[in-house]
Design a protein around this motif. Structure first.
Motif, short mmCIF file in Angstrom:
data_model
loop_
_atom_site.label_atom_id
_atom_site.label_comp_id
_atom_site.label_asym_id
_atom_site.label_seq_id
_atom_site.Cartn_x
_atom_site.Cartn_y
_atom_site.Cartn_z
N THR A 73 0.83 -1.20 0.00
CA THR A 73 0.00 0.00 0.00
C THR A 73 0.86 1.25 0.00
OG1 THR A 73 -0.17 0.22 2.40
CG2 THR A 73 -1.79 -1.21 1.31
N GLY A 74 1.97 1.22 0.75
CA GLY A 74 2.84 2.38 0.84
C GLY A 74 2.18 3.60 1.45
N LEU A 75 1.02 3.44 2.07
CA LEU A 75 0.25 4.57 2.57
C LEU A 75 0.51 4.89 4.02
CD1 LEU A 75 -3.18 3.72 0.89
CD2 LEU A 75 -1.44 5.34 0.11
N VAL A 76 1.05 3.94 4.77
CA VAL A 76 1.23 4.12 6.20
C VAL A 76 2.63 3.69 6.60
CG1 VAL A 76 -1.22 3.80 6.73
CG2 VAL A 76 0.27 1.84 6.67
N ASP A 77 3.03 4.06 7.81
CA ASP A 77 4.33 3.63 8.31
C ASP A 77 4.32 2.14 8.60
OD1 ASP A 77 5.55 6.13 8.25
OD2 ASP A 77 4.84 6.65 10.23
N SER A 78 5.38 1.46 8.19
CA SER A 78 5.53 0.04 8.48
C SER A 78 7.02 -0.26 8.59
CB SER A 78 4.89 -0.82 7.39
OG SER A 78 5.51 -0.58 6.14
N THR A 79 7.37 -1.30 9.30
CA THR A 79 8.76 -1.71 9.42
C THR A 79 8.86 -3.21 9.63
OG1 THR A 79 10.86 -1.27 10.54
CG2 THR A 79 8.90 -1.29 11.93
N GLY A 80 9.85 -3.82 9.02
CA GLY A 80 10.16 -5.21 9.30
C GLY A 80 10.96 -5.27 10.59
N ARG A 81 10.65 -6.20 11.48
CA ARG A 81 11.31 -6.25 12.77
C ARG A 81 12.06 -7.54 13.03
NH1 ARG A 81 10.43 -1.88 16.03
NH2 ARG A 81 8.64 -0.63 15.51
N PHE A 82 11.50 -8.68 12.69
CA PHE A 82 12.12 -9.97 12.99
C PHE A 82 11.94 -10.90 11.80
CE2 PHE A 82 10.20 -8.19 16.83
CZ PHE A 82 11.32 -8.00 17.61
N ALA A 83 12.90 -11.78 11.58
CA ALA A 83 12.78 -12.78 10.52
C ALA A 83 13.46 -14.06 10.95
CB ALA A 83 13.42 -12.28 9.24
N THR A 84 12.97 -15.16 10.44
CA THR A 84 13.64 -16.43 10.65
C THR A 84 14.87 -16.47 9.75
OG1 THR A 84 12.27 -17.47 8.97
CG2 THR A 84 11.51 -17.64 11.25
N GLU A 85 15.72 -17.44 9.95
CA GLU A 85 16.95 -17.51 9.17
C GLU A 85 16.70 -17.55 7.67
OE1 GLU A 85 20.73 -20.47 8.75
OE2 GLU A 85 19.91 -20.14 10.75
N ASP A 86 15.64 -18.23 7.24
CA ASP A 86 15.35 -18.30 5.81
C ASP A 86 14.43 -17.16 5.33
OD1 ASP A 86 12.84 -19.02 6.74
OD2 ASP A 86 12.77 -20.91 5.66
N GLY A 87 14.06 -16.24 6.23
CA GLY A 87 13.28 -15.07 5.84
C GLY A 87 11.78 -15.32 5.70
N SER A 88 11.30 -16.44 6.18
CA SER A 88 9.87 -16.71 6.06
C SER A 88 9.37 -17.37 7.33
CB SER A 88 9.61 -17.64 4.87
OG SER A 88 8.23 -17.83 4.70
N THR B 187 -3.21 -6.47 17.16
CA THR B 187 -2.85 -5.13 17.62
C THR B 187 -1.72 -5.20 18.63
OG1 THR B 187 -4.46 -5.19 19.40
CG2 THR B 187 -5.19 -4.25 17.33
N ILE B 188 -1.02 -4.09 18.78
CA ILE B 188 0.02 -3.98 19.80
C ILE B 188 -0.08 -2.62 20.47
CG2 ILE B 188 1.64 -5.57 18.72
CD1 ILE B 188 3.21 -3.17 17.70
N SER B 189 0.39 -2.55 21.67
CA SER B 189 0.49 -1.30 22.40
C SER B 189 1.79 -0.61 21.97
CB SER B 189 0.53 -1.60 23.90
OG SER B 189 1.10 -0.54 24.60
N PRO B 190 1.82 0.71 21.93
CA PRO B 190 3.07 1.39 21.60
C PRO B 190 4.22 1.03 22.53
CG PRO B 190 1.25 2.95 21.67
CD PRO B 190 0.73 1.64 22.17
N ASP B 191 3.90 0.59 23.75
CA ASP B 191 4.94 0.23 24.70
C ASP B 191 5.43 -1.21 24.54
OD1 ASP B 191 4.65 2.73 25.89
OD2 ASP B 191 2.99 2.02 27.10
N THR B 192 4.79 -1.99 23.67
CA THR B 192 5.11 -3.40 23.52
C THR B 192 6.43 -3.63 22.81
OG1 THR B 192 2.78 -3.94 23.50
CG2 THR B 192 4.27 -5.62 22.67
N VAL B 193 6.67 -2.88 21.75
CA VAL B 193 7.87 -3.07 20.92
C VAL B 193 8.72 -1.83 20.96
CG1 VAL B 193 8.70 -3.59 18.61
CG2 VAL B 193 6.59 -4.64 19.42
N PHE C 115 1.28 0.86 10.90
CA PHE C 115 0.36 1.79 11.54
C PHE C 115 -0.92 1.85 10.73
CE2 PHE C 115 -1.44 5.87 12.80
CZ PHE C 115 -1.39 5.73 14.17
N ALA C 116 -2.05 1.58 11.37
CA ALA C 116 -3.36 1.61 10.73
C ALA C 116 -4.25 2.61 11.46
CB ALA C 116 -3.97 0.21 10.77
N GLU C 117 -5.45 2.79 10.96
CA GLU C 117 -6.40 3.72 11.59
C GLU C 117 -6.63 3.41 13.06
OE1 GLU C 117 -10.04 3.93 9.42
OE2 GLU C 117 -9.04 4.57 7.59
#
Length: 82
Positions: free
Chosen positions: A29-44, A72-78, A51-53
Motif C-alpha cells: 500500500t505504501g500509505l502508512v508507516d511500516s517496518t520489518g522487525r524480525f525474521a527467521t533464518e530463511d526469511g519466512s 494489535t500492539i500497544s506502543p509500549d510493547t515493541v 500503523f493503521a487507523e
C-alpha cells in the motif's frame, strides 16, 4: 536483511533485501508507516509492525501469502530500536 526506508516527508515502508532478489517491498500500500522487525533464518515469515487507523498492528509476511494482519500492539510493547 529487513527494516524500513523512506523518502523525505514520506511514510516509512517495510522491506526485505536478499542477495538474489534485491529489495522487496513488504507493504504494497505504501500509505502508512511500516517496518520489518524480525525474521527467521530463511526469511519466512517476517514479522513487523504497521500503523493503521486503529493504531499499531503486527503483521506477518511470506513470499506466498504476502502481508497478513495478525493483531494489535500497544506502543509500549515493541521498542523502536528493535
Amino acid at each position: 536483511m529487513i527494516g524500513d526506508s523512506s523518502i523525505p516527508g514520506g511514510p516509512e515502508n517495510a522491506f526485505m533485501w536478499t542477495r538474489a532478489g534485491g529489495i522487496v517491498d513488504l507493504d504494497p500500500t505504501g500509505l502508512v508507516d511500516s517496518t520489518g522487525r524480525f525474521a527467521t533464518e530463511d526469511g519466512s515469515p517476517i514479522i513487523g509492525s504497521i500503523f493503521a487507523e486503529t493504531g499499531w498492528r503486527i503483521f506477518a509476511w511470506t513470499e506466498t501469502a504476502g502481508l497478513a494482519d495478525i493483531g494489535t500492539i500497544s506502543p509500549d510493547t515493541v521498542r523502536e530500536d528493535l
